[in-house]
Design a protein around this motif. Structure first.
Motif, PDB file in Angstrom:
ATOM      1  N   GLN A  52       0.821  -1.220   0.000  1.00 21.37           N
ATOM      2  CA  GLN A  52       0.000   0.000   0.000  1.00 21.37           C
ATOM      3  C   GLN A  52       0.849   1.261   0.000  1.00 21.37           C
ATOM      4  N   ASP A  53       2.022   1.192   0.616  1.00 24.10           N
ATOM      5  CA  ASP A  53       2.877   2.368   0.772  1.00 24.10           C
ATOM      6  C   ASP A  53       3.728   2.680  -0.461  1.00 24.10           C
ATOM      7  N   GLN A  54       3.689   1.832  -1.475  1.00 25.07           N
ATOM      8  CA  GLN A  54       4.550   2.015  -2.646  1.00 25.07           C
ATOM      9  C   GLN A  54       3.950   3.028  -3.620  1.00 25.07           C
ATOM     10  N   ASN A  55       4.815   3.901  -4.135  1.00 20.93           N
ATOM     11  CA  ASN A  55       4.442   4.887  -5.144  1.00 20.93           C
ATOM     12  C   ASN A  55       5.427   4.781  -6.315  1.00 20.93           C
ATOM     13  N   ASN A  56       4.974   5.144  -7.496  1.00 18.37           N
ATOM     14  CA  ASN A  56       5.821   5.099  -8.687  1.00 18.37           C
ATOM     15  C   ASN A  56       6.518   3.760  -8.848  1.00 18.37           C
ATOM     16  N   VAL A  57       5.735   2.716  -8.710  1.00 12.10           N
ATOM     17  CA  VAL A  57       6.268   1.358  -8.739  1.00 12.10           C
ATOM     18  C   VAL A  57       5.499   0.522  -9.754  1.00 12.10           C
ATOM     19  N   CYS A  58       6.226  -0.323 -10.476  1.00 13.84           N
ATOM     20  CA  CYS A  58       5.618  -1.408 -11.246  1.00 13.84           C
ATOM     21  C   CYS A  58       6.035  -2.693 -10.546  1.00 13.84           C
ATOM     22  N   LEU A  59       5.077  -3.496 -10.196  1.00  8.86           N
ATOM     23  CA  LEU A  59       5.356  -4.759  -9.524  1.00  8.86           C
ATOM     24  C   LEU A  59       4.704  -5.870 -10.332  1.00  8.86           C
ATOM     25  N   TRP A  60       5.540  -6.836 -10.730  1.00  9.11           N
ATOM     26  CA  TRP A  60       5.057  -7.942 -11.544  1.00  9.11           C
ATOM     27  C   TRP A  60       5.280  -9.274 -10.845  1.00  9.11           C
ATOM     28  N   ALA A  61       4.341 -10.174 -11.029  1.00 12.68           N
ATOM     29  CA  ALA A  61       4.514 -11.580 -10.692  1.00 12.68           C
ATOM     30  C   ALA A  61       5.100 -12.239 -11.940  1.00 12.68           C
ATOM     31  N   ILE A  62       6.187 -12.977 -11.748  1.00  9.64           N
ATOM     32  CA  ILE A  62       6.837 -13.666 -12.861  1.00  9.64           C
ATOM     33  C   ILE A  62       6.189 -15.038 -13.014  1.00  9.64           C
ATOM     34  N   TYR A  63       5.695 -15.311 -14.209  1.00 11.58           N
ATOM     35  CA  TYR A  63       5.107 -16.614 -14.523  1.00 11.58           C
ATOM     36  C   TYR A  63       5.971 -17.310 -15.574  1.00 11.58           C
ATOM     37  N   GLU A  64       6.284 -18.566 -15.312  1.00 13.63           N
ATOM     38  CA  GLU A  64       6.948 -19.392 -16.320  1.00 13.63           C
ATOM     39  C   GLU A  64       5.874 -19.741 -17.337  1.00 13.63           C
ATOM     40  N   LYS A  65       6.131 -19.423 -18.585  1.00 16.90           N
ATOM     41  CA  LYS A  65       5.082 -19.471 -19.599  1.00 16.90           C
ATOM     42  C   LYS A  65       4.555 -20.883 -19.861  1.00 16.90           C
ATOM     43  N   GLN A  66       5.450 -21.853 -19.930  1.00 19.51           N
ATOM     44  CA  GLN A  66       5.025 -23.210 -20.279  1.00 19.51           C
ATOM     45  C   GLN A  66       4.085 -23.805 -19.227  1.00 19.51           C
ATOM     46  N   SER A  67       4.397 -23.592 -17.946  1.00 21.06           N
ATOM     47  CA  SER A  67       3.578 -24.167 -16.870  1.00 21.06           C
ATOM     48  C   SER A  67       2.498 -23.217 -16.362  1.00 21.06           C
ATOM     49  N   ASN A  68       2.610 -21.945 -16.737  1.00 19.81           N
ATOM     50  CA  ASN A  68       1.729 -20.894 -16.225  1.00 19.81           C
ATOM     51  C   ASN A  68       1.769 -20.835 -14.700  1.00 19.81           C
ATOM     52  N   GLU A  69       2.961 -21.014 -14.144  1.00 25.53           N
ATOM     53  CA  GLU A  69       3.165 -21.051 -12.694  1.00 25.53           C
ATOM     54  C   GLU A  69       3.842 -19.764 -12.219  1.00 25.53           C
ATOM     55  N   HIS A  70       3.284 -19.160 -11.174  1.00 25.42           N
ATOM     56  CA  HIS A  70       3.902 -17.999 -10.533  1.00 25.42           C
ATOM     57  C   HIS A  70       5.171 -18.475  -9.837  1.00 25.42           C
ATOM     58  N   CYS A  71       6.322 -17.958 -10.240  1.00 22.30           N
ATOM     59  CA  CYS A  71       7.587 -18.473  -9.706  1.00 22.30           C
ATOM     60  C   CYS A  71       8.475 -17.400  -9.098  1.00 22.30           C
ATOM     61  N   GLY A  72       8.124 -16.120  -9.213  1.00 23.15           N
ATOM     62  CA  GLY A  72       8.948 -15.062  -8.645  1.00 23.15           C
ATOM     63  C   GLY A  72       8.301 -13.708  -8.824  1.00 23.15           C
ATOM     64  N   ASN A  73       9.054 -12.666  -8.466  1.00 28.38           N
ATOM     65  CA  ASN A  73       8.544 -11.300  -8.561  1.00 28.38           C
ATOM     66  C   ASN A  73       9.635 -10.354  -9.036  1.00 28.38           C
ATOM     67  N   LEU A  74       9.191  -9.278  -9.652  1.00 27.41           N
ATOM     68  CA  LEU A  74      10.073  -8.230 -10.151  1.00 27.41           C
ATOM     69  C   LEU A  74       9.436  -6.895  -9.808  1.00 27.41           C
ATOM     70  N   ILE A  75      10.218  -6.029  -9.171  1.00 28.84           N
ATOM     71  CA  ILE A  75       9.698  -4.717  -8.803  1.00 28.84           C
ATOM     72  C   ILE A  75      10.590  -3.630  -9.392  1.00 28.84           C
ATOM     73  N   LEU A  76       9.947  -2.628  -9.947  1.00 27.27           N
ATOM     74  CA  LEU A  76      10.628  -1.513 -10.583  1.00 27.27           C
ATOM     75  C   LEU A  76      10.203  -0.233  -9.873  1.00 27.27           C
TER      76      LEU A  76
END
Length: 178
Positions: A52-76
């Motif tokens: 909630q406290d984040q501003n000017n941020v892009c936050l993504w859940a990383i999905y492995e495409k073949q399995s469609n499994e959430h496997c990590g995160n990336l924050i900008l």
């Protein structure tokens, strides 16, 4: 606003509340905590508050495409005034480590930063002992800017952090565009 990004190997899906439980589990894993510099366990409530406290941020859940499994995160963390951004990435699901997903995720994100956002600089900090990550960043064209000596204290030890960055022009050359 968050964007959906993808390539042949990964999908970067805008992070949402369905990703919270898995993320908190990963962040409390001893190996992830060590590599990421976390000094205490994180609760679901604390994680929600942090989000909630984040501003000017892009936050993504990383999905492995073949399995469609959430496997990590990336924050900008974006700084539009300086056309610069700082990022953090981790593959939390150990089954998906050493499969090139961090590299694929970073390439997609770097193209977004330099081509869509039109930023000039992208940077990160990494512990000097995280050799796999350092190798990845150098392979992608990041330049070592310096060392923050003994900047992180945990369990009676100090650790150095290394700052790396890449400029848009350097990325364009690496991509073969310039």
């Amino acid at each position: 606003m968050n964007y959906y990004l993808s390539n042949d190997n990964v999908e970067l899906i805008p992070y949402n509340k369905k990703h919270n439980k898995k993320t908190v589990k990963w962040l409390n894993d001893s190996e992830t905590k060590h590599d990421f510099g976390l000094t205490k366990n994180i609760t679901l409530k604390e994680h929600r508050k942090w989000l909630q406290d984040q501003n000017n941020v892009c936050l993504w859940a990383i999905y492995e495409k073949q399995s469609n499994e959430h496997c990590g995160n990336l924050i900008l963390f974006k700084n539009p005034n300086h056309r610069s951004a700082f990022f953090q990435i981790y593959i939390g699901d150990k089954r998906y480590r050493k499969k090139g997903l961090s590299k694929s995720s970073l390439i997609v994100m770097m193209n977004f930063v330099f081509h869509h956002l039109k930023f000039h600089r992208l940077w990160l900090n990494v512990f000097s002992t995280n050799y796999k990550a350092i190798s990845l960043y150098e392979n992608l064209g990041f330049t070592k800017e310096g060392i923050e000596r003994e900047s992180h204290y945990y369990k009676n030890n100090y650790k150095n952090q290394v700052r790396y960055s890449i400029l848009k022009e350097e990325w364009l050359i690496k991509e073969g565009i310039k």
